[in-house]
Scaffold this active site. Structure first.
Site, mmCIF file in Angstrom:
data_model
loop_
_atom_site.group_PDB
_atom_site.id
_atom_site.type_symbol
_atom_site.label_atom_id
_atom_site.label_comp_id
_atom_site.label_asym_id
_atom_site.label_seq_id
_atom_site.Cartn_x
_atom_site.Cartn_y
_atom_site.Cartn_z
ATOM 1 N N GLY A 159 33.183 1.596 7.057
ATOM 2 C CA GLY A 159 33.631 2.916 7.551
ATOM 3 C C GLY A 159 32.945 3.916 7.647
ATOM 4 O O GLY A 159 33.224 4.980 8.222
ATOM 5 N N GLU A 212 30.970 3.637 10.703
ATOM 6 C CA GLU A 212 32.218 3.999 11.657
ATOM 7 C C GLU A 212 32.236 5.530 11.940
ATOM 8 O O GLU A 212 32.560 5.975 12.976
ATOM 9 C CB GLU A 212 33.436 3.439 11.610
ATOM 10 C CG GLU A 212 33.162 1.964 11.742
ATOM 11 C CD GLU A 212 34.408 1.058 11.374
ATOM 12 O OE1 GLU A 212 34.856 1.314 10.046
ATOM 13 O OE2 GLU A 212 34.978 0.153 12.023
ATOM 14 N N GLU A 264 31.988 -5.741 6.822
ATOM 15 C CA GLU A 264 33.445 -6.354 6.765
ATOM 16 C C GLU A 264 33.381 -7.729 6.629
ATOM 17 O O GLU A 264 34.221 -8.076 5.979
ATOM 18 C CB GLU A 264 34.020 -5.725 7.750
ATOM 19 C CG GLU A 264 34.565 -4.139 7.765
ATOM 20 C CD GLU A 264 33.332 -3.034 8.298
ATOM 21 O OE1 GLU A 264 32.328 -3.583 8.483
ATOM 22 O OE2 GLU A 264 33.629 -1.838 8.290
ATOM 23 N N ALA A 324 35.027 1.618 3.299
ATOM 24 C CA ALA A 324 36.391 2.155 3.042
ATOM 25 C C ALA A 324 36.385 1.768 1.633
ATOM 26 O O ALA A 324 35.735 0.889 0.997
ATOM 27 C CB ALA A 324 37.417 1.038 3.783
HETATM 28 N N1 COA Z 1 34.973 1.042 -2.188
HETATM 29 C C1 COA Z 1 35.311 1.402 -3.646
HETATM 30 N N2 COA Z 1 34.357 1.476 -4.507
HETATM 31 C C2 COA Z 1 32.967 1.440 -4.131
HETATM 32 C C3 COA Z 1 32.559 0.915 -2.844
HETATM 33 C C4 COA Z 1 33.623 0.838 -1.962
HETATM 34 N N3 COA Z 1 33.386 0.560 -0.707
HETATM 35 N N4 COA Z 1 31.287 0.567 -2.774
HETATM 36 C C5 COA Z 1 30.719 1.068 -4.050
HETATM 37 N N5 COA Z 1 31.526 1.499 -4.913
HETATM 38 C C6 COA Z 1 31.753 1.810 -6.213
HETATM 39 C C7 COA Z 1 31.626 0.405 -7.262
HETATM 40 O O1 COA Z 1 32.697 -0.338 -7.316
HETATM 41 C C8 COA Z 1 30.783 1.272 -8.492
HETATM 42 O O2 COA Z 1 32.068 1.870 -9.284
HETATM 43 P P1 COA Z 1 32.023 1.642 -10.743
HETATM 44 O O3 COA Z 1 31.045 2.251 -11.396
HETATM 45 O O4 COA Z 1 33.224 2.247 -11.066
HETATM 46 O O5 COA Z 1 32.063 0.265 -10.879
HETATM 47 C C9 COA Z 1 30.087 2.282 -7.853
HETATM 48 O O6 COA Z 1 30.683 2.637 -6.405
HETATM 49 C C10 COA Z 1 28.579 2.147 -7.754
HETATM 50 O O7 COA Z 1 28.505 1.226 -6.879
HETATM 51 P P2 COA Z 1 27.535 -0.219 -7.395
HETATM 52 O O8 COA Z 1 27.876 -1.477 -6.267
HETATM 53 O O9 COA Z 1 27.407 -0.376 -8.731
HETATM 54 O O10 COA Z 1 26.174 0.292 -6.690
HETATM 55 P P3 COA Z 1 24.761 -0.727 -6.302
HETATM 56 O O11 COA Z 1 23.645 0.321 -6.109
HETATM 57 O O12 COA Z 1 24.653 -1.728 -7.328
HETATM 58 O O13 COA Z 1 25.254 -1.034 -4.929
HETATM 59 C C11 COA Z 1 26.246 -1.260 -2.560
HETATM 60 C C12 COA Z 1 25.405 -0.263 -3.953
HETATM 61 C C13 COA Z 1 26.528 -0.098 -1.556
HETATM 62 C C14 COA Z 1 25.487 -2.182 -2.172
HETATM 63 C C15 COA Z 1 27.247 -1.902 -3.232
HETATM 64 O O14 COA Z 1 28.232 -0.747 -3.875
HETATM 65 C C16 COA Z 1 28.497 -2.202 -2.258
HETATM 66 O O15 COA Z 1 28.187 -3.370 -1.839
HETATM 67 N N6 COA Z 1 29.629 -1.687 -1.977
HETATM 68 C C17 COA Z 1 30.591 -2.197 -1.161
HETATM 69 C C18 COA Z 1 30.117 -1.847 0.438
HETATM 70 C C19 COA Z 1 31.025 -2.255 1.417
HETATM 71 O O16 COA Z 1 31.365 -3.524 1.677
HETATM 72 N N7 COA Z 1 31.456 -1.474 2.222
HETATM 73 C C20 COA Z 1 32.636 -1.831 3.342
HETATM 74 C C21 COA Z 1 33.946 -1.872 2.952
HETATM 75 S S1 COA Z 1 34.985 -2.388 4.122
#
Ligand code: COA
Length: 284
Positions: free
Chosen positions: A109, A112, A132, A65
């Site tokens: 999500g 999911e 989450e 999400a």
């Molecule tokens: N919602 C909104 N933006 C997200 C996102 C999410 N769930 N996951 C990644 N992004 C965005 C980051 O904020 C970043 O945006 P920016 O460049 O404007 O700052 C971009 O996507 C790239 O992500 P980044 O974190 O820089 O990539 P990474 O390779 O270092 O890490 C992940 C990748 C997937 C490990 C990391 O982005 C992450 O943990 N994301 C959240 C996952 C999560 O918790 N999802 C469940 C939500 S309920």
């Protein structure tokens, strides 16, 4: 027409791509809104037999999400949101076969959503998690239900309580994904499978999909009863004729050879004569 998704038609297979690669295809409200509209469009389009869902770019299927939209959310607003028209619910009710082509991060999500599809094909570099818990919230899009259903209570519990990622090989071993392929073969292999399914008789596909879903969500007795009902409607001469007509209508060109192949497909999908009666029901 759409801004957060892309919709391509490749013959009888439609490909819906979540198109926010700069945000790793995180699901915001607009993706849900547009996705629901697209599914409605595809549901009515008789030329579409199978849907493939994927994420834009090479890194991510869907990273969960959109965390940016969490601001100001309360448990009640979140619950109301999930009771509304979400992509999860729309996918769950979508009558045609849906394949998730998981090309990278498949988180929260995203996982999911993949689980709301009928089949999951992943690249060897894909990663899966329900993270989450690390944000102090719980899964809202069916993760606790569908994950448990697919991989069992112990494995599901570990994923949900730790939020840890598992790799594609583990996801495959757990039964979370059907097949894994090297990244450069993922699309070709997924399309091959989608096209194979798209050749089957559409009404038989839909009834079979309903029956399998019902079977996995109810007890065996109820599932057998429902399958019997589906089978009866599938064996009505009118339904068979409609299925065959539908099959050959969107087949081009309509050569006798094609028609013959469709009839064979239809019969192999619905072996009515051999399945009628109590015998099969008692074997299930
Ligand atoms: N919602 C909104 N933006 C997200 C996102 C999410 N769930 N996951 C990644 N992004 C965005 C980051 O904020 C970043 O945006 P920016 O460049 O404007 O700052 C971009 O996507 C790239 O992500 P980044 O974190 O820089 O990539 P990474 O390779 O270092 O890490 C992940 C990748 C997937 C490990 C990391 O982005 C992450 O943990 N994301 C959240 C996952 C999560 O918790 N999802 C469940 C939500 S309920």
């Amino acid at each position: 027409m759409y801004e957060t998704i892309r919709l391509d038609r490749r013959g009888a297979v439609a490909v819906l791509t979540i198109n926010r690669p700069d945000k790793l295809n995180a699901l915001n409200n607009e993706v849900h809104r547009e996705g629901v509209l697209a599914l409605d469009e595809l549901k009515r389009d008789e030329s579409v037999r199978v849907l493939v869902i994927t994420g834009a770019g090479e890194k991510s299927f869907i990273a969960g999400a959109d965390i940016g939209e969490f601001e100001g959310q309360t448990p009640v607003t979140q619950r109301n949101q999930f009771n509304e028209k979400t992509l999860f619910n729309a996918l769950d009710a979508f009558p045609k076969p849906v394949i998730a082509m998981v090309n990278g991060f498949c988180l929260g999500g995203g996982n999911e959503l993949a689980m709301a599809c009928d089949l999951r094909i992943a690249s060897e570099s894909a990663r899966f998690a329900q993270p989450e818990i690390n944000l102090g919230i719980m899964c809202g899009g069916g993760g606790t239900q569908r994950l448990t259903h697919l991989i069992g209570e112990g494995r599901s519990m570990e994923m949900v309580l730790t939020g840890d990622m598992i790799d594609a090989e583990t996801a495959h071993r757990f039964g979370l994904v059907n097949h894994i392929y090297p990244a450069d073969q993922l699309e070709a292999e997924t399309m091959k499978l989608a096209e194979k399914i798209a050749e089957k008789a559409p009404i038989a596909l839909q009834l079979s999909k309903d029956a399998v879903k019902f079977a996995s969500r109810s007890n065996l007795t109820k599932a057998c009863a429902a399958r019997s009902t589906s089978l009866q409607s599938a064996s009505q001469p009118k339904t068979k004729r409609k299925a065959l007509a539908h099959s050959s209508r969107s087949e081009s060109p309509s050569s006798p050879e094609n028609n013959e192949r469709k009839i064979v497909n239809n019969e192999s999908a619905m072996p009515i004569s051999s399945m009628r009666g109590e015998g099969l029901t008692s074997q299930l």
